[in-house]
Design an enzyme around this catalytic site. Structure first.
Site, PDB file in Angstrom:
ATOM      1  N   HIS A   1       0.858  -1.197   0.000  1.00 38.34           N
ATOM      2  CA  HIS A   1       0.000   0.000   0.000  1.00 38.34           C
ATOM      3  C   HIS A   1       0.883   1.232   0.000  1.00 38.34           C
ATOM      4  O   HIS A   1       1.937   1.249   0.629  1.00 38.34           O
ATOM      5  CB  HIS A   1      -0.898   0.015   1.252  1.00 38.34           C
ATOM      6  CG  HIS A   1      -2.087   0.891   1.104  1.00 38.34           C
ATOM      7  ND1 HIS A   1      -2.026   2.241   1.329  1.00 38.34           N
ATOM      8  CD2 HIS A   1      -3.356   0.614   0.716  1.00 38.34           C
ATOM      9  CE1 HIS A   1      -3.229   2.760   1.101  1.00 38.34           C
ATOM     10  NE2 HIS A   1      -4.047   1.796   0.725  1.00 38.34           N
TER      11      HIS A   1
ATOM     12  N   ASP B   1      -7.845  -5.520   0.009  1.00 40.87           N
ATOM     13  CA  ASP B   1      -8.282  -6.425  -1.069  1.00 40.87           C
ATOM     14  C   ASP B   1      -7.854  -7.867  -0.862  1.00 40.87           C
ATOM     15  O   ASP B   1      -8.222  -8.741  -1.655  1.00 40.87           O
ATOM     16  CB  ASP B   1      -7.717  -5.916  -2.405  1.00 40.87           C
ATOM     17  CG  ASP B   1      -8.321  -4.566  -2.774  1.00 40.87           C
ATOM     18  OD1 ASP B   1      -7.560  -3.623  -3.017  1.00 40.87           O
ATOM     19  OD2 ASP B   1      -9.560  -4.470  -2.769  1.00 40.87           O
TER      20      ASP B   1
HETATM   21  C1  SDX Z   1      -6.241  -0.099  -2.926  1.00 40.71           C
HETATM   22  O1  SDX Z   1      -4.553   4.453  -2.105  1.00 40.71           O
HETATM   23  C2  SDX Z   1      -5.451   3.805  -1.465  1.00 40.71           C
HETATM   24  O2  SDX Z   1      -5.840   4.149  -0.381  1.00 40.71           O
HETATM   25  C3  SDX Z   1      -6.017   2.619  -2.200  1.00 40.71           C
HETATM   26  C4  SDX Z   1      -7.017   1.764  -1.430  1.00 40.71           C
HETATM   27  C5  SDX Z   1      -8.302   2.509  -1.171  1.00 40.71           C
HETATM   28  O3  SDX Z   1      -9.020   2.128  -0.232  1.00 40.71           O
HETATM   29  O4  SDX Z   1      -8.645   3.422  -1.966  1.00 40.71           O
HETATM   30  O5  SDX Z   1      -6.449   1.371  -0.203  1.00 40.71           O
HETATM   31  C6  SDX Z   1      -7.408   0.519  -2.216  1.00 40.71           C
HETATM   32  O6  SDX Z   1      -6.000   0.226  -4.046  1.00 40.71           O
HETATM   33  C7  SDX Z   1      -5.363  -1.055  -2.170  1.00 40.71           C
HETATM   34  C8  SDX Z   1      -4.128  -1.535  -3.018  1.00 40.71           C
HETATM   35  C9  SDX Z   1      -4.603  -2.659  -3.955  1.00 40.71           C
HETATM   36  N1  SDX Z   1      -3.551  -3.003  -4.904  1.00 40.71           N
HETATM   37  C10 SDX Z   1      -2.888  -4.169  -4.812  1.00 40.71           C
HETATM   38  O7  SDX Z   1      -3.021  -4.966  -3.899  1.00 40.71           O
HETATM   39  C11 SDX Z   1      -1.936  -4.423  -5.976  1.00 40.71           C
HETATM   40  C12 SDX Z   1      -0.598  -4.957  -5.459  1.00 40.71           C
HETATM   41  N2  SDX Z   1       0.096  -3.873  -4.736  1.00 40.71           N
HETATM   42  C13 SDX Z   1       0.826  -2.957  -5.487  1.00 40.71           C
HETATM   43  O8  SDX Z   1       0.981  -2.973  -6.801  1.00 40.71           O
HETATM   44  C14 SDX Z   1       1.421  -1.791  -4.705  1.00 40.71           C
HETATM   45  O9  SDX Z   1       1.751  -2.216  -3.456  1.00 40.71           O
HETATM   46  C15 SDX Z   1       0.535  -0.564  -4.624  1.00 40.71           C
HETATM   47  C16 SDX Z   1       0.083  -0.126  -5.980  1.00 40.71           C
HETATM   48  C17 SDX Z   1      -0.662  -0.850  -3.784  1.00 40.71           C
HETATM   49  C18 SDX Z   1       1.347   0.551  -3.974  1.00 40.71           C
HETATM   50  O10 SDX Z   1       2.349   0.887  -4.861  1.00 40.71           O
HETATM   51  P1  SDX Z   1       3.423   2.048  -4.499  1.00 40.71           P
HETATM   52  O11 SDX Z   1       3.106   2.711  -3.231  1.00 40.71           O
HETATM   53  O12 SDX Z   1       3.605   2.894  -5.708  1.00 40.71           O
HETATM   54  O13 SDX Z   1       4.699   1.225  -4.197  1.00 40.71           O
HETATM   55  P2  SDX Z   1       5.744   0.758  -5.290  1.00 40.71           P
HETATM   56  O14 SDX Z   1       5.013   0.193  -6.483  1.00 40.71           O
HETATM   57  O15 SDX Z   1       6.701   1.878  -5.515  1.00 40.71           O
HETATM   58  O16 SDX Z   1       6.446  -0.453  -4.528  1.00 40.71           O
HETATM   59  C19 SDX Z   1       7.474  -0.203  -3.588  1.00 40.71           C
HETATM   60  C20 SDX Z   1       8.345  -1.446  -3.655  1.00 40.71           C
HETATM   61  C21 SDX Z   1       8.732  -1.819  -5.091  1.00 40.71           C
HETATM   62  O17 SDX Z   1       9.980  -2.465  -5.027  1.00 40.71           O
HETATM   63  P3  SDX Z   1      11.329  -1.564  -5.370  1.00 40.71           P
HETATM   64  O18 SDX Z   1      11.094  -0.954  -6.747  1.00 40.71           O
HETATM   65  O19 SDX Z   1      11.395  -0.521  -4.265  1.00 40.71           O
HETATM   66  O20 SDX Z   1      12.441  -2.574  -5.349  1.00 40.71           O
HETATM   67  O21 SDX Z   1       7.609  -2.573  -3.151  1.00 40.71           O
HETATM   68  C22 SDX Z   1       7.428  -3.523  -4.192  1.00 40.71           C
HETATM   69  C23 SDX Z   1       7.681  -2.823  -5.500  1.00 40.71           C
HETATM   70  O22 SDX Z   1       8.182  -3.730  -6.492  1.00 40.71           O
HETATM   71  N3  SDX Z   1       6.056  -3.986  -4.101  1.00 40.71           N
HETATM   72  C24 SDX Z   1       5.647  -5.244  -4.227  1.00 40.71           C
HETATM   73  C25 SDX Z   1       4.262  -5.220  -4.048  1.00 40.71           C
HETATM   74  N4  SDX Z   1       3.872  -3.975  -3.829  1.00 40.71           N
HETATM   75  C26 SDX Z   1       4.973  -3.199  -3.870  1.00 40.71           C
HETATM   76  N5  SDX Z   1       6.333  -6.398  -4.477  1.00 40.71           N
HETATM   77  C27 SDX Z   1       5.594  -7.534  -4.543  1.00 40.71           C
HETATM   78  N6  SDX Z   1       4.238  -7.578  -4.370  1.00 40.71           N
HETATM   79  C28 SDX Z   1       3.555  -6.443  -4.118  1.00 40.71           C
HETATM   80  N7  SDX Z   1       2.231  -6.489  -3.950  1.00 40.71           N
END
Ligand code: SDX
Length: 431
Positions: free
Chosen positions: A308, A366
């Site tokens: 998140h 989720d």
């Molecule tokens: C919702 O914003 C909100 O409040 C949203 C929400 C709401 O109520 O409105 O809470 C609802 O959207 C919840 C999130 C649902 N999405 C997912 O579950 C999809 C999987 N998660 C992600 O793709 C990710 O975690 C996000 C999109 C939720 C957050 O992305 P960020 O904050 O932009 O973080 P990032 O992509 O920059 O990741 C940081 C690091 C990265 O690694 P590095 O590049 O630093 O090496 O963490 C890693 C990412 O690769 N990472 C993950 C991961 N999520 C982040 N690695 C593996 N699995 C994951 N799920």
């Protein structure tokens, strides 16, 4: 940049600029950069808005480090346990928990707006039967401005309130009809003698051929899922609604834009993607393979329902959802649901892995919701429409707050331009 109590000093190209610092009732201070470009001729740069406050708001507060979510100051776990969705809608819309008579009046108002204009059902017939319900919701909600034109004047507070009530009231009917259209079953009209969640379940699962009794376990679980998804500060879809609204577009078009943004798998679409991931993993012995893929920079696979932007601790909604999943599946007699077993083991193994611990990746809202929704009888394609139905009150509350703000102006970000500088046109014979 250095800061005193209420100013920050920024030095750009050797010149110092004093920027005001505003302190919130909770959360980080903000540096006010509204005059920066005029004074210093520079922009700030923040793709994805990781360090940017786009507005001020009094509706929802999230503390990502503590894993805290407050709606008008009330913690989500107390609201999920003690309140119910329409009371939470009132709280989000009006700022206070309602007195009994105000709640009764609000519930009556919402109940009496649940029907759609009869002509709207013909919109559904234009879609293929296998259309994703979110595609239908985007189209039908956007079309509402053509049917409810008497609540599109955003300068009129009464019309803003009527549009808010109509959107909250009609979204379950719109979503349920999208599901019915998908199944080929006839639309079911809302009933005024049912509560909000029961009405939705009946519109989804009843058929004219027999009576339908709402299972109180399911309606309580449904209502709690609505509450857990109601609002969440300036998330991507809420920011979409705010930006669309800043141009003065009508509320129905703005909410349709929010639905479109929510559909993405990185946002509201994650509940569908998470269940599909759990299905693909299939059994606990395949979990290590998927955890390795999630950690592999060369593999685009991510654990859906994990991570998140704000929560760097447990998403408090995920905790409530996990408890609810255990309760609902147990009460429904769904013994040893394989996806729930995989989800619990996946959570356990991921949280023990240094990669997830270092990046502070925890289950989000989720991760468990899809397991409950599937046990309730919904197909995965209905998970995000249910999220959109629930989040409508959050979008509408944030929209109302923004429109009423005298500082409100059209949102128009700038950019870091890296393209070609000025050059003359070249005739085709000279290229
Ligand atoms: C919702 O914003 C909100 O409040 C949203 C929400 C709401 O109520 O409105 O809470 C609802 O959207 C919840 C999130 C649902 N999405 C997912 O579950 C999809 C999987 N998660 C992600 O793709 C990710 O975690 C996000 C999109 C939720 C957050 O992305 P960020 O904050 O932009 O973080 P990032 O992509 O920059 O990741 C940081 C690091 C990265 O690694 P590095 O590049 O630093 O090496 O963490 C890693 C990412 O690769 N990472 C993950 C991961 N999520 C982040 N690695 C593996 N699995 C994951 N799920």
């Amino acid at each position: 940049m250095t800061d005193s109590k209420n100013t920050a000093t920024l030095t750009v190209h050797g010149k110092e600029y004093e920027l005001p610092v505003h302190s919130p009732t909770a959360g980080p201070d903000v540096v006010d950069i509204r005059k920066l470009y005029g004074q210093a001729g520079v922009f700030t740069y923040d793709p994805g808005f990781t360090s940017t406050a786009s507005c001020d708001s009094t509706i929802t507060y999230i503390d990502g480090e503590k894993g805290e979510l407050l709606h008008r100051g009330y913690p989500i776990d107390q609201l999920a346990e003690k309140s119910h969705f329409l009371e939470v809608c009132y709280l989000l819309l009006y700022g206070e928990l309602p007195a009994a008579k105000d709640l009764e009046q609000f519930e009556t108002t919402i109940t009496r707006h649940t029907m759609l204009h009869e002509q709207m059902q013909y919109f559904y017939r234009g879609f293929r039967r296998d259309a994703h319900p979110m595609a239908i919701m985007v189209g039908v909600v956007g079309a509402m401005s053509a049917f409810y034109h008497d609540s599109t004047d955003i300068s009129d507070p009464r019309q803003r309130e009527v549009a808010s009530h109509r959107l909250i009231a009609k979204m379950p009917t719109i979503a349920a009809w999208a599901y019915k259209y998908h199944t080929g079953q006839p639309f079911v009209y809302p009933r005024n003698d049912l509560d909000y969640a029961s009405n939705f379940l009946r519109m989804c699962f009843s058929v004219p051929a027999e009576e339908y009794e709402v299972n109180p376990i399911l309606s309580r679980a449904m209502d709690r899922i609505f509450t857990l998804h109601a609002d969440h500060e300036q998330n991507a879809s809420t920011s979409t609604v705010r930006l669309a609204s800043s141009s003065g577009a009508n509320p129905f078009a703005c909410i349709a834009a929010g639905i479109a943004c929510l559909w993405g798998p990185a946002h509201g679409g994650a509940n569908q993607a998470c269940l599909e991931m759990l299905e693909e993993i299939g059994s606990v012995d395949r979990i290590p393979e998927y955890i390795a893929r999630a950690k592999d920079k060369n593999d685009p696979f991510r654990l859906m329902g994990f991570g998140h932007r704000v929560y760097k601790n447990f998403d408090p909604r995920a905790k409530v959802m996990k408890q609810s999943a255990d309760e609902v599946l147990d009460l429904l007699g769904v013994e040893n649901n394989p996806k729930l077993q995989v989800a619990k083991e996946l959570e356990k193994e991921a949280l023990q892995d240094p990669y997830f611990a270092e990046k502070k990746l925890f289950p989000n809202v989720d991760f468990y919701s899809g397991i409950i929704l599937e046990a309730m009888g919904f197909p995965t394609s209905m998970f995000t429409p249910i999220f959109a139905l629930s989040r409508t009150v959050g979008w509408v509350s944030q929209w109302k707050e923004m429109i009423a703000d005298p500082q409100n102006k059209i949102g128009r970000p700038r950019q870091l331009y890296l393209g070609e500088t000025l050059r003359d046109y070249v005739d085709i014979e000279n290229r």
